[in-house]
Design an enzyme around this catalytic site. Structure first.
Site, PDB file in Angstrom:
ATOM      1  N   SER A  55       0.785  -1.325   0.103  1.00  0.00           N
ATOM      2  CA  SER A  55       0.116   0.327   0.410  1.00  0.00           C
ATOM      3  C   SER A  55       0.757   1.044   0.432  1.00  0.00           C
ATOM      4  O   SER A  55       0.589   2.292  -0.342  1.00  0.00           O
ATOM      5  CB  SER A  55      -0.654  -0.328   1.401  1.00  0.00           C
ATOM      6  OG  SER A  55      -0.028   0.192   2.209  1.00  0.00           O
ATOM      7  N   HIS A  94       1.043   4.372   7.054  1.00  0.00           N
ATOM      8  CA  HIS A  94       0.808   5.052   5.639  1.00  0.00           C
ATOM      9  C   HIS A  94       0.676   6.315   5.577  1.00  0.00           C
ATOM     10  O   HIS A  94       1.368   6.463   6.914  1.00  0.00           O
ATOM     11  CB  HIS A  94      -1.068   4.484   5.765  1.00  0.00           C
ATOM     12  CG  HIS A  94      -1.687   3.681   5.557  1.00  0.00           C
ATOM     13  ND1 HIS A  94      -3.490   3.454   4.762  1.00  0.00           N
ATOM     14  CD2 HIS A  94      -1.079   2.406   4.938  1.00  0.00           C
ATOM     15  CE1 HIS A  94      -2.941   2.238   3.792  1.00  0.00           C
ATOM     16  NE2 HIS A  94      -1.669   1.745   4.059  1.00  0.00           N
ATOM     17  N   ASP A 131      -8.029   6.064   4.587  1.00  0.00           N
ATOM     18  CA  ASP A 131      -8.061   4.535   5.350  1.00  0.00           C
ATOM     19  C   ASP A 131      -9.923   4.555   5.527  1.00  0.00           C
ATOM     20  O   ASP A 131      -9.352   3.860   7.183  1.00  0.00           O
ATOM     21  CB  ASP A 131      -6.788   4.790   6.526  1.00  0.00           C
ATOM     22  CG  ASP A 131      -5.938   4.531   5.080  1.00  0.00           C
ATOM     23  OD1 ASP A 131      -5.542   4.052   4.336  1.00  0.00           O
ATOM     24  OD2 ASP A 131      -4.498   5.102   5.967  1.00  0.00           O
TER      25      ASP A 131
END
Length: 188
Positions: A55, A94, A131
């Site tokens: 990701s 992230h 997210d």
């Protein structure tokens, strides 16, 4: 191979076997001490993590080892953070895309660091959206309690061994057994 290892261990007298077992214990204790020291120095509950998904590509690839730190300065848009939400076992790596500071009306503040108040919204570099689908139902933001640390460095692809051991647990136990036998059977 196993027969030769058993013969080697049986050749050791009790004193040698006790010494080798003590050496193994010292190795394990040293590793735990180093880990706890890293936790204290970095302020992160997990100062080293391995990227398990794609990701964050092209920034970080599956198998990269990330070094984390929980600094006093507030998290900012663009920072890469590692977080864990309630109900998830595996942390997520992230990038922060939005920081929202707010008070909830009761005077209680959600805090990112000791120095500031705020909430975080993150997304993976290789993901299309934010997210929020990864958060527990009804949760729209992350807070300080969800953050494990900010990424301060990385080693590319070194963590692939960890991924193999996670995907195939017998490899992990086999590796531990072999290393333990080497320590116990070495005569130095």
């Amino acid at each position: 191979m196993i027969d030769s290892i058993v013969q080697e261990v049986s050749k050791l007298n009790r004193r040698q076997l006790l010494l080798q077992t003590l050496n193994l214990g010292l190795i394990i204790t040293s590793a735990l001490t180093i880990w706890k020291t890293l936790i204290l120095v970095t302020g992160s509950e997990s100062p080293v993590v391995v990227v398990l998904s794609g990701s964050m590509e092209p920034g970080f690839y599956r198998g990269d080892i990330l070094f984390l730190h929980m600094p006093r300065r507030p998290v900012e848009t663009g920072d890469v953070v590692v977080f864990n939400t309630d109900g998830r076992e595996i942390p997520i790596v992230h990038r922060v895309i939005k920081v929202h500071q707010r008070a909830d009306g009761s005077g209680h503040l959600d805090i990112l660091t000791k120095a500031s108040q705020g909430l975080v919204w993150a997304e993976g570099d290789n993901n299309w959206g934010d997210d929020r689908s990864l958060y527990p139902k009804g949760q729209l933001w992350l807070n300080k309690d969800h953050l494990m640390g900010r990424v301060v460095g990385y080693l590319p692809h070194v963590g692939r061994v960890t991924i193999i051991m996670n995907d195939y647990p017998f490899v992990k136990y086999l590796l531990i057994a072999v290393l333990g036998l080497f320590v116990v059977t070495s005569r130095e």
